[in-house]
Design a protein around this motif. Structure first.
Motif, PDB file in Angstrom:
ATOM      1  N   LEU A 207     -73.381  -1.275 -16.934  1.00  0.00           N
ATOM      2  CA  LEU A 207     -73.511  -2.786 -16.703  1.00  0.00           C
ATOM      3  C   LEU A 207     -72.082  -3.489 -16.880  1.00  0.00           C
ATOM      4  N   ASP A 208     -71.343  -3.016 -17.853  1.00  0.00           N
ATOM      5  CA  ASP A 208     -70.062  -3.414 -18.194  1.00  0.00           C
ATOM      6  C   ASP A 208     -69.311  -3.416 -16.816  1.00  0.00           C
TER       7      ASP A 208
ATOM      8  N   THR B  27     -70.896  -6.143 -14.209  1.00  0.00           N
ATOM      9  CA  THR B  27     -70.403  -7.367 -14.450  1.00  0.00           C
ATOM     10  C   THR B  27     -69.058  -7.456 -14.606  1.00  0.00           C
ATOM     11  N   SER B  28     -68.262  -6.820 -15.034  1.00  0.00           N
ATOM     12  CA  SER B  28     -66.960  -6.981 -14.976  1.00  0.00           C
ATOM     13  C   SER B  28     -66.193  -7.188 -13.209  1.00  0.00           C
TER      14      SER B  28
ATOM     15  N   ASN C 254     -69.930 -10.322  -9.002  1.00  0.00           N
ATOM     16  CA  ASN C 254     -70.643 -11.627  -9.414  1.00  0.00           C
ATOM     17  C   ASN C 254     -72.103 -11.647  -8.624  1.00  0.00           C
TER      18      ASN C 254
ATOM     19  N   ILE D 289     -80.226 -11.895 -15.892  1.00  0.00           N
ATOM     20  CA  ILE D 289     -78.929 -11.674 -15.369  1.00  0.00           C
ATOM     21  C   ILE D 289     -77.952 -12.532 -15.977  1.00  0.00           C
TER      22      ILE D 289
ATOM     23  N   GLU E 106     -76.741 -11.536 -19.299  1.00  0.00           N
ATOM     24  CA  GLU E 106     -75.718 -10.314 -19.323  1.00  0.00           C
ATOM     25  C   GLU E 106     -74.468 -10.894 -19.253  1.00  0.00           C
ATOM     26  N   TYR E 107     -74.271 -11.775 -18.373  1.00  0.00           N
ATOM     27  CA  TYR E 107     -72.865 -12.359 -18.085  1.00  0.00           C
ATOM     28  C   TYR E 107     -72.622 -13.314 -19.492  1.00  0.00           C
TER      29      TYR E 107
ATOM     30  N   ARG F 293     -71.380 -11.452 -22.292  1.00  0.00           N
ATOM     31  CA  ARG F 293     -70.214 -10.821 -22.165  1.00  0.00           C
ATOM     32  C   ARG F 293     -68.977 -12.005 -22.190  1.00  0.00           C
TER      33      ARG F 293
END
Ligand code: UDP
Ligand code: MG
Length: 343
Positions: free
Chosen positions: A217-218, A221-222, A225, A283, A286-287, A290
């Motif tokens: 996931l990192d 999401t990094s 988009n 979703i 998740e962002y 972070r």
């Protein structure tokens, strides 16, 4: 004095592998006739790893170590290594001998041909479960499909990098480390050598499925988009369908006058929209989680002791404490600022 080659080794419960790894690395480094250092990062091992590393450091001054105050995870351990190496070329290698040290001279030579990054691409992976191989394969393909940068497939962190790459990495402040993605993103000339990945020499994997999912996931999401956009697209599609259904419902009710109290369609619609909403919120969450981690701006790791010169030996606590105090001061400032606004 400059160092030609630094080798970063993250360690989490590797007591059966450390000595063997050290001997193989040492033989390789001496065979290459380069000045070298090994930086072992003990990532909160619960076994005898730290004692073994300290023994090596006592015998060989090219052995450096950083001991973390707890387990921070593989990517952060490697990041700590990157922050502390001195070499003009830097290797990242796993401690479990899945990455053969004997490949380093070939990677080094290729780098000297004018590349800044040479990564090792796995032709075959021995001794890993079918599920792990399958999920890894899928993950790399999906990631390659949805990101705009070229993250090489079937590659771990085993690689050699020039100092320029290391300097850029040190400038990249994000909290979610997905090093192989960051390194691709940096660019310059990158290439690969191929190898067959061996079985873990001894011990167990430190990567639980939980850690793997977090890591995946990192990575996503990094560097993408698209999941956020998926939420928007799904929203539009569902709204479109809903609009048509509304038109039909109105037609059935007022013009055709042919309607049944439609429990089924109602419940389907509610469930469907509920589902889409939950996915979408998930979703976004998740962002946001972070984002908030980056805004918090905590130190990535806390050292409890190290033998690296220029670093405070033991008592790094005060260091971290000092930083924490600073954070508190900032937070108090913010609170005061907000209060003075309200009053
Ligand atoms: N590792 C670490 N911290 C962790 C998990 C792993 O430093 O929380 C180290 C581990 O000691 C090894 C490397 O990261 O040197 C790769 O881990 P592992 O072999 O367990 O992962 P796998 O090869 O199974 O993906
Ligand atoms: Mg391994």
């Amino acid at each position: 004095m400059t160092t030609d080659l630094s080798i970063i080794v993250p360690i989490y419960n590797e007591q059966e592998n450390i000595n063997k790894l050290y001997l193989r690395l040492k033989a390789v480094a001496e065979g290459m006739k380069v000045s070298h250092e090994f930086v072992f990062i003990n990532d909160g091992s619960r076994d005898n790893s730290l004692a073994l590393i300290k023994e090596l450091a006592a015998k060989d001054s090219s052995v450096k170590y950083i001991n973390f105050s707890r387990n921070f995870g593989h990517q952060i351990a490697v990041t700590a290594g990157i922050d502390h190496v001195k070499g003009n070329a830097v290797v990242i290698i796993d401690a479990d001998l899945q990455d053969p040290p004997e490949l380093i001279p070939e990677m080094y030579a290729k780098m000297k041909d004018g590349f800044q990054v040479v990564y090792a691409r796995r032709r075959r992976r021995a001794g890993e479960s079918l599920l792990k191989k399958f999920t890894a394969k899928m993950f790399y393909r999906i990631l390659a499909g949805i990101t705009s940068i070229d993250i090489p497939v079937d590659t771990g962190d085993f690689r050699i990098m020039d100092k320029v790459i290391v300097d850029v990495l040190r400038e990249m402040p994000e909290q979610q480390k997905f090093l192989r993605g960051q390194i691709s993103w940096i660019g310059f000339k990158q290439t690969y050598v191929e190898y067959d990945r061996d079985e873990r020499h001894a011990g167990e994997t430190g990567y639980t499925y939980k850690k793997m999912i977090r890591f995946a996931l990192d990575g996503i999401t990094s560097f993408s988009n698209l999941p956020l956009k998926f939420a928007t697209i799904a929203g539009f599609v569902v709204s479109g369908i809903t609009f048509l259904v509304i038109l039909y419902a109105l037609y059935a009710r007022f013009i055709a006058k042919d309607y049944v109290p439609g429990w089924t369609s109602l419940i389907l619609a509610v469930l469907f929209i509920g589902g889409v909403q939950l996915i979408t919120i998930g979703i976004i969450g998740e962002y946001i989680s972070r984002l908030s981690a980056n805004v918090r701006n905590r130190p990535l790791y806390i050292k409890s002791d190290t033998n690296i010169e220029g670093e405070i030996n033991t008592k790094c606590f005060t260091d971290a404490e000092g930083e924490l105090q600073e954070f508190n001061a900032i937070e108090e400032d913010v609170v005061e600022g907000v209060l003075s606004f309200l009053v």
